[in-house]
Design an enzyme around this catalytic site. Structure first.
Site, PDB file in Angstrom:
ATOM      1  N   TYR A   8      -2.107   6.840   3.544  1.00  0.00           N
ATOM      2  CA  TYR A   8      -2.775   6.984   5.109  1.00  0.00           C
ATOM      3  C   TYR A   8      -2.779   8.460   5.219  1.00  0.00           C
ATOM      4  O   TYR A   8      -2.550   8.880   6.393  1.00  0.00           O
ATOM      5  CB  TYR A   8      -1.983   6.295   6.014  1.00  0.00           C
ATOM      6  CG  TYR A   8      -1.532   4.809   5.833  1.00  0.00           C
ATOM      7  CD1 TYR A   8      -3.018   3.825   5.779  1.00  0.00           C
ATOM      8  CD2 TYR A   8      -0.353   4.121   5.298  1.00  0.00           C
ATOM      9  CE1 TYR A   8      -2.806   2.614   5.325  1.00  0.00           C
ATOM     10  CE2 TYR A   8      -0.281   2.876   4.905  1.00  0.00           C
ATOM     11  CZ  TYR A   8      -1.652   2.111   4.857  1.00  0.00           C
ATOM     12  OH  TYR A   8      -1.184   0.806   4.635  1.00  0.00           O
ATOM     13  N   TYR A  19       1.021   8.817  15.555  1.00  0.00           N
ATOM     14  CA  TYR A  19       2.325   7.887  15.323  1.00  0.00           C
ATOM     15  C   TYR A  19       3.520   8.557  15.786  1.00  0.00           C
ATOM     16  O   TYR A  19       4.149   8.078  15.624  1.00  0.00           O
ATOM     17  CB  TYR A  19       2.288   7.165  14.164  1.00  0.00           C
ATOM     18  CG  TYR A  19       1.134   6.442  13.619  1.00  0.00           C
ATOM     19  CD1 TYR A  19       0.455   5.447  14.285  1.00  0.00           C
ATOM     20  CD2 TYR A  19       0.707   6.829  12.367  1.00  0.00           C
ATOM     21  CE1 TYR A  19      -0.457   4.775  13.868  1.00  0.00           C
ATOM     22  CE2 TYR A  19      -0.400   6.344  11.734  1.00  0.00           C
ATOM     23  CZ  TYR A  19      -1.038   4.975  12.451  1.00  0.00           C
ATOM     24  OH  TYR A  19      -2.107   4.536  12.117  1.00  0.00           O
ATOM     25  N   CYS A  41      -8.180  22.121  17.728  1.00  0.00           N
ATOM     26  CA  CYS A  41      -8.266  22.423  19.095  1.00  0.00           C
ATOM     27  C   CYS A  41      -7.729  21.382  19.765  1.00  0.00           C
ATOM     28  O   CYS A  41      -8.354  20.768  20.810  1.00  0.00           O
ATOM     29  CB  CYS A  41      -9.648  23.209  19.526  1.00  0.00           C
ATOM     30  SG  CYS A  41     -10.160  24.404  18.879  1.00  0.00           S
ATOM     31  N   GLU A  42      -6.380  20.915  19.491  1.00  0.00           N
ATOM     32  CA  GLU A  42      -5.606  20.032  20.302  1.00  0.00           C
ATOM     33  C   GLU A  42      -4.406  20.322  20.332  1.00  0.00           C
ATOM     34  O   GLU A  42      -3.629  20.480  19.361  1.00  0.00           O
ATOM     35  CB  GLU A  42      -6.002  18.641  19.806  1.00  0.00           C
ATOM     36  CG  GLU A  42      -7.338  18.005  19.518  1.00  0.00           C
ATOM     37  CD  GLU A  42      -7.636  16.773  20.048  1.00  0.00           C
ATOM     38  OE1 GLU A  42      -6.741  16.171  20.603  1.00  0.00           O
ATOM     39  OE2 GLU A  42      -8.939  16.273  20.000  1.00  0.00           O
ATOM     40  N   GLY A  92       0.845  -1.073   0.195  1.00  0.00           N
ATOM     41  CA  GLY A  92       0.020  -0.004   0.045  1.00  0.00           C
ATOM     42  C   GLY A  92       0.957   1.365  -0.008  1.00  0.00           C
ATOM     43  O   GLY A  92       1.104   1.861  -1.136  1.00  0.00           O
ATOM     44  N   ARG A 124      -1.162  11.251  10.952  1.00  0.00           N
ATOM     45  CA  ARG A 124       0.032  10.414  11.239  1.00  0.00           C
ATOM     46  C   ARG A 124       0.937  10.999  12.380  1.00  0.00           C
ATOM     47  O   ARG A 124       1.246  10.299  13.242  1.00  0.00           O
ATOM     48  CB  ARG A 124       0.971  10.070   9.787  1.00  0.00           C
ATOM     49  CG  ARG A 124       0.076   9.245   9.025  1.00  0.00           C
ATOM     50  CD  ARG A 124       0.691   8.645   8.072  1.00  0.00           C
ATOM     51  NE  ARG A 124       1.639   7.427   8.244  1.00  0.00           N
ATOM     52  CZ  ARG A 124       2.786   7.527   8.689  1.00  0.00           C
ATOM     53  NH1 ARG A 124       3.446   8.581   8.665  1.00  0.00           N
ATOM     54  NH2 ARG A 124       3.371   6.425   9.139  1.00  0.00           N
TER      55      ARG A 124
HETATM   56  N1  LLP Z   1      -2.135  -5.976   3.998  1.00  0.00           N
HETATM   57  C1  LLP Z   1      -2.598  -6.048   5.221  1.00  0.00           C
HETATM   58  C2  LLP Z   1      -3.446  -6.945   5.799  1.00  0.00           C
HETATM   59  C3  LLP Z   1      -2.830  -4.797   6.068  1.00  0.00           C
HETATM   60  O1  LLP Z   1      -2.958  -4.707   7.040  1.00  0.00           O
HETATM   61  C4  LLP Z   1      -1.920  -3.835   5.342  1.00  0.00           C
HETATM   62  C5  LLP Z   1      -1.704  -2.470   6.296  1.00  0.00           C
HETATM   63  C6  LLP Z   1      -1.338  -3.860   4.151  1.00  0.00           C
HETATM   64  C7  LLP Z   1      -1.640  -4.799   3.532  1.00  0.00           C
HETATM   65  C8  LLP Z   1      -0.645  -2.811   3.483  1.00  0.00           C
HETATM   66  O2  LLP Z   1       0.501  -2.434   4.417  1.00  0.00           O
HETATM   67  P1  LLP Z   1       1.605  -1.455   3.641  1.00  0.00           P
HETATM   68  O3  LLP Z   1       2.120  -1.773   2.551  1.00  0.00           O
HETATM   69  O4  LLP Z   1       0.800  -0.033   3.291  1.00  0.00           O
HETATM   70  O5  LLP Z   1       2.412  -0.976   4.840  1.00  0.00           O
HETATM   71  N2  LLP Z   1      -2.096   4.046   9.106  1.00  0.00           N
HETATM   72  C9  LLP Z   1      -0.952   3.505   9.343  1.00  0.00           C
HETATM   73  C10 LLP Z   1      -0.588   2.250   8.549  1.00  0.00           C
HETATM   74  C11 LLP Z   1      -1.513   1.155   8.817  1.00  0.00           C
HETATM   75  C12 LLP Z   1      -1.324   0.012   8.013  1.00  0.00           C
HETATM   76  C13 LLP Z   1      -2.376  -1.117   8.225  1.00  0.00           C
HETATM   77  N3  LLP Z   1      -2.292  -2.365   7.471  1.00  0.00           N
HETATM   78  C14 LLP Z   1       0.285   4.532   9.065  1.00  0.00           C
HETATM   79  O6  LLP Z   1      -0.376   5.508   8.651  1.00  0.00           O
HETATM   80  O7  LLP Z   1       1.400   4.420   9.118  1.00  0.00           O
END
Ligand code: LLP
Length: 422
Positions: free
Chosen positions: A382, A327, A353-354, A286, A323
């Site tokens: 994201y 995080y 307001c945080e 992703g 983010r």
């Molecule tokens: N497959 C599954 C089952 C997942 O849970 C995820 C991400 C992906 C693929 C894709 O992962 P990537 O290639 O994007 O790392 N909101 C967080 C990231 C949460 C990821 C959740 N799962 C952030 O902004 O860092």
């Protein structure tokens, strides 16, 4: 000075450049876009997304690349990936619809998620997606019932939890024993045997995903070794495992000093382990597809000095890009127009307001004036996907640029949209 800035920008995205000190993406002036369309504004580079899918396909020639729609669900973004042959990894009914709208063939869709609802499962069964990545025993029974009721067979993989530490932020580590995801690796075979007995399910795969933003690819080795071990045991028991889905998670450059692993780096670690495995490999990237494809443009509203701190208050907040707030994530920020002025150390904060509403803390940045624009890099994944209306701030518009031209792929939200209760 400018040469090294130029070099750094290219390390984030090869289509980013300074022309007469003004930031451009794929040849499109970001100042012009912001002047015309307002801010905050998400801008994505289509060519960058295409290049990334191609890089995965080159590194994994026989694999199916299922773009993780959760990273950026705009159907026009998904469409760019699908035009390059990508399938989709989804986690909700909404993402299923976004993938289909973006031109993804349901035969290339895999569906994970610990809490799939009956209507969501029904929709995916009706669309005959490639594979459900099932995360619990209960889900097996519910899916079996639904498939039977709809007169279909549902292809499934079981998401196993290989208990590998991805050495990333705890909130985005998913493959450890204590996390809610998947089923225990040790007892997974019991779920497989059970699934085989359920007549409306067809067991076709193994799924795992260990976490996100992995800058070091070595944790994949242990995870894939475990999965291949399970594959061999299941094959011996007569299972016809046709897909091994190793998830997503490849990290990207956020900090100037980050070295971003490539799909080839990942392939070098996992391909030797997969030798002799006949199943097709599925990947679910992703962030590494859309993260550095995009940036968020925001306008400086006010400047203020409070004792030892200089604040740059901009019009993008944690509602637009959450983010940093949740995080403590670093996003590199550059002025849209570099004018060679002196630098300051500042907190770059939003209007919410945080106290947690910040984009950067103690950041060294060129002196900025009210009305100028900044670009928050690495915001294509994201970013908008996690945006909200908090404090009733309409979500930003999204723009796709490609080879010198641009189009709005999502209009800025209106108050009417937010207040429409239906
Ligand atoms: N497959 C599954 C089952 C997942 O849970 C995820 C991400 C992906 C693929 C894709 O992962 P990537 O290639 O994007 O790392 N909101 C967080 C990231 C949460 C990821 C959740 N799962 C952030 O902004 O860092």
């Amino acid at each position: 000075m400018e040469a090294s800035q130029e070099q750094l920008l290219k390390e984030y995205n090869t289509y980013l450049e300074l022309i007469d000190g003004e930031l451009h993406l794929e040849g499109v002036s970001l100042k012009k876009l912001a002047d015309e369309l307002g801010t905050p504004l998400y801008v994505y580079s289509a060519s960058y997304i295409r290049d990334r899918i191609r890089a995965y396909k080159e590194a994994f020639p026989n694999a199916l690349i299922c773009y993780a729609v959760k990273a950026n669900f705009n159907p026009e973004v998904v469409r760019v990936a699908s035009e390059e042959g990508a399938g989709a990894d989804i986690v909700s009914g909404g993402e299923l619809l976004a993938a289909i709208k973006g031109g993804v063939n349901p035969k290339k869709i895999v569906y994970a998620g610990v809490g799939k609802t009956v209507p969501e499962l029904e929709l995916a069964v009706e669309k005959e997606i490639l594979m459900f990545n099932v995360e619990s025993r209960d889900e097996l029974f519910v899916l079996n019932d639904i498939a039977g009721r709809l007169g279909k067979k549902a292809r499934i993989a079981i998401r196993v939890n290989p208990d590998v530490d991805p050495k990333t932020h705890p909130y985005i580590s998913t493959g450890m024993k204590k996390s809610k995801f998947g089923v225990n690796f040790e007892t997974a075979k019991e779920e497989y045997r059970l699934a085989r007995e359920l007549e409306n399910l067809e067991v076709v795969g193994i799924h795992c995903h260990i976490g996100s933003q992995l800058l070091d690819v070595s944790p994949y080795r242990e995870a894939v070794e475990k999965v291949v071990g399970l594959y061999r045991e299941l094959t011996e028991e007569g299972f016809d495992i046709r897909y091994i889905d190793i998830g997503g998670g490849l990290g990207i450059k956020y900090k100037p000093e980050d070295r971003e692993p490539s799909p080839k780096d990942l392939a070098e670690v996992v391909m030797p382990i997969l030798e002799g495995v006949e199943a097709q490999i599925i990947l679910e990237p992703g962030r590494s597809i859309t993260g550095n494809a995009g940036l968020l443009i925001s306008q400086v509203q006010f400047l203020k000095d409070k004792e030892i701190k200089h604040f740059i208050i901009v019009d993008a907040g944690m509602n637009d890009l959450v983010r940093p707030a949740i995080y403590d994530a670093y996003h590199h920020i550059v002025p849209v127009e570099s004018k060679g002025r002196k630098h300051v150390i500042a907190d770059i904060v939003g209007p919410i307001c945080e106290t947690g509403d910040f984009l950067a803390k103690d950041r060294r940045i060129e002196w900025l004036e009210r009305g100028e624009y900044i670009a928050v890099l690495s915001a294509g994944a994201y970013g908008f996907a996690m945006a909200s209306h908090y404090n009733i701030r309409p979500r930003p518009a999204e723009v796709l640029v490609e080879k010198g031209s641009y189009r709005v792929i999502r209009e800025r939200e209106s108050y009417e949209y937010i207040f429409n209760p239906k």
